[in-house]
Design a protein around this motif. Structure first.
Motif, mmCIF file in Angstrom:
data_model
loop_
_atom_site.group_PDB
_atom_site.id
_atom_site.type_symbol
_atom_site.label_atom_id
_atom_site.label_comp_id
_atom_site.label_asym_id
_atom_site.label_seq_id
_atom_site.Cartn_x
_atom_site.Cartn_y
_atom_site.Cartn_z
ATOM 1 N N CYS A 1 19.994 -72.425 2.411
ATOM 2 C CA CYS A 1 20.844 -72.490 1.148
ATOM 3 C C CYS A 1 20.865 -71.190 0.648
ATOM 4 O O CYS A 1 19.825 -70.523 0.395
ATOM 5 N N VAL A 2 22.034 -70.239 0.340
ATOM 6 C CA VAL A 2 22.001 -68.883 0.010
ATOM 7 C C VAL A 2 22.847 -68.951 -1.647
ATOM 8 O O VAL A 2 22.941 -68.013 -2.349
ATOM 9 N N GLY A 3 23.080 -70.200 -1.942
ATOM 10 C CA GLY A 3 23.815 -70.297 -3.434
ATOM 11 C C GLY A 3 25.354 -70.157 -3.082
ATOM 12 O O GLY A 3 25.786 -69.764 -4.386
ATOM 13 N N VAL A 4 25.987 -70.008 -2.169
ATOM 14 C CA VAL A 4 27.334 -69.823 -1.990
ATOM 15 C C VAL A 4 28.112 -71.091 -1.433
ATOM 16 O O VAL A 4 27.955 -71.252 -0.255
ATOM 17 N N CYS A 5 28.524 -72.112 -2.263
ATOM 18 C CA CYS A 5 28.726 -73.428 -2.025
ATOM 19 C C CYS A 5 30.348 -73.506 -1.825
ATOM 20 O O CYS A 5 30.878 -73.941 -2.698
ATOM 21 N N GLN A 6 30.934 -72.873 -0.663
ATOM 22 C CA GLN A 6 32.213 -72.910 -0.596
ATOM 23 C C GLN A 6 32.716 -73.561 0.588
ATOM 24 O O GLN A 6 31.875 -73.070 1.754
ATOM 25 N N PHE A 7 33.386 -74.507 0.889
ATOM 26 C CA PHE A 7 33.447 -75.262 2.203
ATOM 27 C C PHE A 7 34.831 -74.920 3.023
ATOM 28 O O PHE A 7 35.681 -75.034 2.108
ATOM 29 N N ASP A 8 34.711 -74.827 4.266
ATOM 30 C CA ASP A 8 35.857 -74.634 5.133
ATOM 31 C C ASP A 8 36.384 -75.996 5.085
ATOM 32 O O ASP A 8 35.819 -76.773 5.749
ATOM 33 N N GLY A 9 37.854 -75.986 4.941
ATOM 34 C CA GLY A 9 38.561 -77.305 4.986
ATOM 35 C C GLY A 9 38.686 -77.674 6.354
ATOM 36 O O GLY A 9 38.862 -78.919 6.705
ATOM 37 N N ARG A 10 38.837 -76.814 7.322
ATOM 38 C CA ARG A 10 39.001 -77.274 8.793
ATOM 39 C C ARG A 10 37.730 -77.634 9.544
ATOM 40 O O ARG A 10 37.734 -78.790 9.912
ATOM 41 N N THR A 11 36.844 -76.997 9.254
ATOM 42 C CA THR A 11 35.286 -77.238 9.802
ATOM 43 C C THR A 11 34.406 -77.830 8.902
ATOM 44 O O THR A 11 33.569 -78.807 9.441
ATOM 45 N N GLY A 12 34.761 -77.952 7.617
ATOM 46 C CA GLY A 12 33.628 -78.591 6.892
ATOM 47 C C GLY A 12 32.462 -77.931 6.506
ATOM 48 O O GLY A 12 31.461 -78.331 5.933
ATOM 49 N N TRP A 13 32.410 -76.453 7.120
ATOM 50 C CA TRP A 13 31.103 -75.894 6.965
ATOM 51 C C TRP A 13 31.133 -74.999 5.617
ATOM 52 O O TRP A 13 32.137 -74.499 5.177
ATOM 53 N N CYS A 14 29.786 -74.940 5.147
ATOM 54 C CA CYS A 14 29.595 -74.161 3.843
ATOM 55 C C CYS A 14 29.589 -72.598 4.486
ATOM 56 O O CYS A 14 29.141 -72.218 5.584
ATOM 57 N N ALA A 15 30.371 -71.791 3.540
ATOM 58 C CA ALA A 15 30.560 -70.386 3.727
ATOM 59 C C ALA A 15 29.168 -69.624 3.697
ATOM 60 O O ALA A 15 29.115 -68.613 4.272
ATOM 61 N N GLY A 16 28.175 -70.255 2.777
ATOM 62 C CA GLY A 16 27.036 -69.677 2.726
ATOM 63 C C GLY A 16 26.112 -69.990 3.717
ATOM 64 O O GLY A 16 25.373 -68.925 4.391
ATOM 65 N N CYS A 17 25.653 -71.169 4.010
ATOM 66 C CA CYS A 17 24.653 -71.663 4.828
ATOM 67 C C CYS A 17 25.235 -72.085 6.283
ATOM 68 O O CYS A 17 24.190 -72.253 7.180
ATOM 69 N N GLY A 18 26.354 -72.633 6.259
ATOM 70 C CA GLY A 18 27.139 -73.004 7.713
ATOM 71 C C GLY A 18 26.889 -74.380 7.788
ATOM 72 O O GLY A 18 27.266 -74.937 8.793
#
Length: 71
Positions: free
Chosen positions: A7-24
């Motif tokens: 975790c890098v503290g950037v919790c934004q999720f891609d609606g298509r993949t469901g992956w967090c933009a910060g940690c994946g």
């Protein structure tokens, strides 16, 4: 980022993949992280950089407004 946590503290999720933009990771992976075996964590850690790269390429290819560009 903690030593054993991506975790890098950037919790934004891609609606298509469901992956967090910060940690994946996905939300279920984040929730299960502390209960994962060391083998599963290591396997996932190897995959995360590729996920972040792929998600970034997809997001840049999409128009930000959701409307087709006029070019």
């Amino acid at each position: 980022m903690k030593k054993d946590d991506p975790c890098v503290g950037v919790c934004q999720f891609d609606g298509r993949t469901g992956w967090c933009a910060g940690c994946g990771r996905t939300i279920p992976e984040i929730r299960a992280w502390r209960k994962m075996t060391p083998y599963r964590r290591a396997s996932l850690m190897r995959e995360l950089p590729l996920r972040i790269t792929r998600a970034g390429k997809v997001n840049r290819a999409r128009p930000s407004s959701g409307l087709p560009s006029a070019s």
